[in-house]
Design a protein around this motif. Structure first.
Motif, PDB file in Angstrom:
ATOM      1  N   MET A 118      -3.020   3.967  -3.067  1.00  0.00           N
ATOM      2  CA  MET A 118      -2.967   2.810  -3.961  1.00  0.00           C
ATOM      3  C   MET A 118      -2.626   1.553  -3.171  1.00  0.00           C
ATOM      4  SD  MET A 118      -3.258   1.790  -7.060  1.00  0.00           S
ATOM      5  CE  MET A 118      -3.009   0.235  -7.894  1.00  0.00           C
ATOM      6  N   SER A 122       0.834  -1.204   0.000  1.00  0.00           N
ATOM      7  CA  SER A 122       0.000   0.000   0.000  1.00  0.00           C
ATOM      8  C   SER A 122       0.863   1.247   0.000  1.00  0.00           C
ATOM      9  CB  SER A 122      -0.933   0.030   1.216  1.00  0.00           C
ATOM     10  OG  SER A 122      -1.828  -1.070   1.189  1.00  0.00           O
ATOM     11  N   ALA A 156     -12.864   0.429 -15.710  1.00  0.00           N
ATOM     12  CA  ALA A 156     -11.587  -0.001 -15.129  1.00  0.00           C
ATOM     13  C   ALA A 156     -11.048  -1.229 -15.852  1.00  0.00           C
ATOM     14  CB  ALA A 156     -11.766  -0.296 -13.639  1.00  0.00           C
ATOM     15  N   ASP A 174     -10.852  -3.212  -6.990  1.00  0.00           N
ATOM     16  CA  ASP A 174     -11.506  -2.460  -8.059  1.00  0.00           C
ATOM     17  C   ASP A 174     -11.364  -3.176  -9.399  1.00  0.00           C
ATOM     18  OD1 ASP A 174     -12.323   0.258  -6.791  1.00  0.00           O
ATOM     19  OD2 ASP A 174     -10.300  -0.126  -6.043  1.00  0.00           O
ATOM     20  N   SER A 215      -7.701   3.766  -1.422  1.00  0.00           N
ATOM     21  CA  SER A 215      -8.924   4.192  -2.107  1.00  0.00           C
ATOM     22  C   SER A 215      -9.147   3.416  -3.401  1.00  0.00           C
ATOM     23  CB  SER A 215      -8.861   5.687  -2.419  1.00  0.00           C
ATOM     24  OG  SER A 215      -7.729   5.980  -3.228  1.00  0.00           O
ATOM     25  N   ARG A 216      -8.151   2.712  -3.864  1.00  0.00           N
ATOM     26  CA  ARG A 216      -8.293   1.886  -5.070  1.00  0.00           C
ATOM     27  C   ARG A 216      -7.352   0.693  -4.929  1.00  0.00           C
ATOM     28  NH1 ARG A 216      -5.423   6.357  -5.756  1.00  0.00           N
ATOM     29  NH2 ARG A 216      -3.525   6.377  -7.027  1.00  0.00           N
ATOM     30  N   THR A 217      -7.818  -0.451  -5.413  1.00  0.00           N
ATOM     31  CA  THR A 217      -7.076  -1.702  -5.211  1.00  0.00           C
ATOM     32  C   THR A 217      -6.981  -2.472  -6.520  1.00  0.00           C
ATOM     33  OG1 THR A 217      -7.815  -1.883  -2.908  1.00  0.00           O
ATOM     34  CG2 THR A 217      -6.975  -3.882  -3.954  1.00  0.00           C
ATOM     35  N   LEU A 218      -5.794  -2.872  -6.835  1.00  0.00           N
ATOM     36  CA  LEU A 218      -5.538  -3.767  -7.955  1.00  0.00           C
ATOM     37  C   LEU A 218      -5.112  -5.118  -7.390  1.00  0.00           C
ATOM     38  CD1 LEU A 218      -4.851  -4.570 -10.942  1.00  0.00           C
ATOM     39  CD2 LEU A 218      -2.570  -3.609 -10.521  1.00  0.00           C
TER      40      LEU A 218
END
Length: 578
Positions: A396, A343, A471, A428, A349-352
């Motif tokens: 991120m 992280s 996305a 996401d 706030s956004r996750t891959l």
């Protein structure tokens, strides 16, 4: 016709014309014509002395007189015999190995011209000198940029090989255990590979068996087969007069081998070897389902150890449940996914997510699970090392997940999706890697394809395609752009869905892509299998399995029995086809 003959004629003609123009205006009669017959050479100055030396060396070569033994030291192990039957050559002449044959031709033409037509000797010498300097300059330039000319074991000719090609050739010549040692050397040196690999690789080369040593020597052009054109044979008999300083072939080979593989590539290969070795060792001597269980336990234990050895905190995500197989029977299962998270600063706030399944099948056939799916597991380990050393942007988060029981029915990914939906922590967008160990292109399948895959958890026969989110579309575009940048083709896979863990995400509306390195031939075969599977699923759903027990007991009425017979026949044909 040799190119040097027209050149010498052109130079000779221009030289004669220039002299004539200078003499005739002054009233000086032209020089008398010299009879066109052989005449003895006179050693009057340095140029004519060189011509005499060239003529003598050519004469020795033609008549087969023995030349002076080279004074340069021969290569180590020069008395050893190999299956290619190579013989060593003087190290001093090796850097100009590519130039010796052209130089001999130039020398022979110049010598023959001076013997047959002395009045043209100076012109021939001038032309020969210019041509020789061009050849030497070309050879020196090739040496400086790392190019080499090498007769191979099965080839009589010589070809120039780019540095990467030559380095790869040397790597391929190493026995498997020495390739492994090279990988360990490069991986241990890390980013300082150039500074520390040389001595270790040199020491490794000193231990090579004679046969392997000579193959490498031949590839470098510092050994040849008996009876072939000698290296350093111009002028003949002058092998002890090198044009450049001697080279240590092992130092040269060590530099090339160090460049054959990067530290990241070495670590990737070593990780893959460790995973596959653990798989094979675990199921050796076992039978049946015990082989599969032992192999998969060993894979997950090895993966966990590799992540922890790299300093990562490993999260274990256990799961259990029951699932229906294609015939509707319930099967209990228990497994455990593994995850590593990275992280950036602040609240994510956004996750891959990037995932790859850790289990394998085929242990009963002796499979190591290298491509399916050890290749993707090694990729996750490599990504983890990169993310560990690369700060992420604020907000991120990147999750790397090793899913369990993919081969049994995507159970690990299905369990994770249910867990993250319940907690509101789903990524996401997710990218699933499966079988990326071979191929020259990539295939990508998205949410618009998941309905092509049928299993016991399919909600309906031939469900509609899911909507592709922004996305997911952006991730696909980035993948295809990245593939093009590294020379990978993006294959058309219309009508086909990669049957792997991303489907569990897509079914629940989570943007996800599946990627592997299947080529067009693989896709065509998989498409046939997939369509046969779909037909089997349709035939299966047409059977009223609630009456199957009565059918077996013979208690159904005649009409129901005939209907069951017909539907089971259709399903049996579909099963055989599948």
């Amino acid at each position: 016709m040799p190119l040097d003959i027209p050149l010498s004629r052109h130079v000779q003609g221009r030289f004669t014309s220039d002299i004539a123009r200078q003499l005739h205006p002054r009233g000086i009669p032209p020089a008398p014509t010299v009879p066109n017959r052989p005449a003895p050479l006179t050693v009057r100055n340095g140029r004519d002395w060189l011509v005499s030396a060239l003529a003598l060396s050519s004469t020795l070569a033609v008549t087969g007189l023995p030349t002076r033994a080279p004074s340069a030291a021969l290569l180590p192990g020069s008395q050893a015999q190999t299956q290619c039957d190579y013989q060593p050559v003087p190290m001093s002449s090796q850097p100009l190995a590519a130039a010796t044959l052209p130089l001999e031709h130039i020398a022979n033409v110049a010598s023959a011209t001076c013997i047959a037509k002395p009045q043209a000797c100076r012109s021939a010498l001038l032309a020969g000198t210019v041509a020789a300097m061009a050849v030497i300059s070309s050879a020196a330039t090739g040496l400086l940029v790392g190019r080499a000319t090498a007769p191979g074991c099965d080839r009589a000719d010589s070809t120039s090989t780019p540095p990467n090609g030559l380095a790869q050739s040397l790597y391929d010549l190493l026995p498997a255990e020495y390739q492994h040692r090279l990988l360990e050397i490069v991986a241990d040196c890390g980013t300082e590979a150039a500074a520390c690999t040389g001595p270790a690789i040199h020491a490794m080369l000193e231990e090579l068996p004679a046969a392997d040593r000579y193959r490498i020597m031949a590839t470098l052009g510092v050994a040849q087969r008996p009876g072939t054109q000698g290296v350093g044979g111009w002028p003949s008999g002058a092998e002890a007069a090198p044009f450049t300083a001697a080279l240590d072939w092992m130092d040269w080979a060590a530099d090339l081998l160090a460049a054959a593989v990067s530290p990241a590539q070495a670590r990737f290969q070593l990780d893959l070897e460790q995973i596959t070795r653990a798989t094979l060792d675990a199921h050796a001597g076992l039978n049946g389902t015990d082989r599969e269980t032992a192999a998969n336990n060993a894979r997950f234990d090895t993966l966990g150890a590799l992540f922890e050895d790299d300093g990562h905190t490993l999260l274990q995500l256990p799961f259990n449940g029951t699932a229906r197989d294609i015939f509707g029977f319930e099967r209990p299962y228990i497994g455990c996914n593994l995850m590593v998270e990275f992280s950036g600063p602040g609240t994510p706030s956004r996750t891959l997510m990037l995932l790859a399944h850790g289990d394998m099948i085929g242990a009963h056939d002796g499979s190591s699970g290298a491509n399916d799916n050890g290749s993707s597991l090694a990729a996750l380990l490599a990504l983890a090392r990169t993310l560990r050393d690369t700060p992420l942007p604020p907000g991120m988060r990147v999750q790397l997940m090793v899913s369990d029981m993919e081969e049994r029915g995507l159970y690990g990914s299905k369990a994770f999706v249910q867990q993250c939906l319940a907690r509101g922590t789903c990524p996401d967008v997710a990218l699933n890697l499966d079988m990326i160990g071979r191929g020259e292109g990539i295939t990508v399948t998205g949410s618009d394809r998941h309905h092509l895959y049928m299993d016991g958890d399919s909600r309906s026969v031939l469900p509609p395609a899911a909507e592709v989110s922004a996305a997911e579309a952006q991730l696909r575009q980035q993948l295809e752009h990245a593939a093009a940048n590294v020379g990978l083709q993006v294959f058309d896979s219309s009508g086909w869905a990669m049957q792997s863990d991303h489907i569990a995400f897509q079914r629940e509306g989570i943007p996800a892509l599946g990627m592997n390195l299947a080529d067009e031939r693989d896709i065509a075969l998989e498409r046939d299998v997939q369509q046969a599977r779909a037909r089997l699923w349709v035939a299966n759903t047409a059977v009223d399995w609630s009456q199957f027990e009565d059918y077996l007991q013979g208690t159904l009425d005649p009409d129901a029995t005939r209907e069951m017979d017909a539907r089971l026949d259709v399903m049996d044909r579909a099963m055989q086809e599948y």
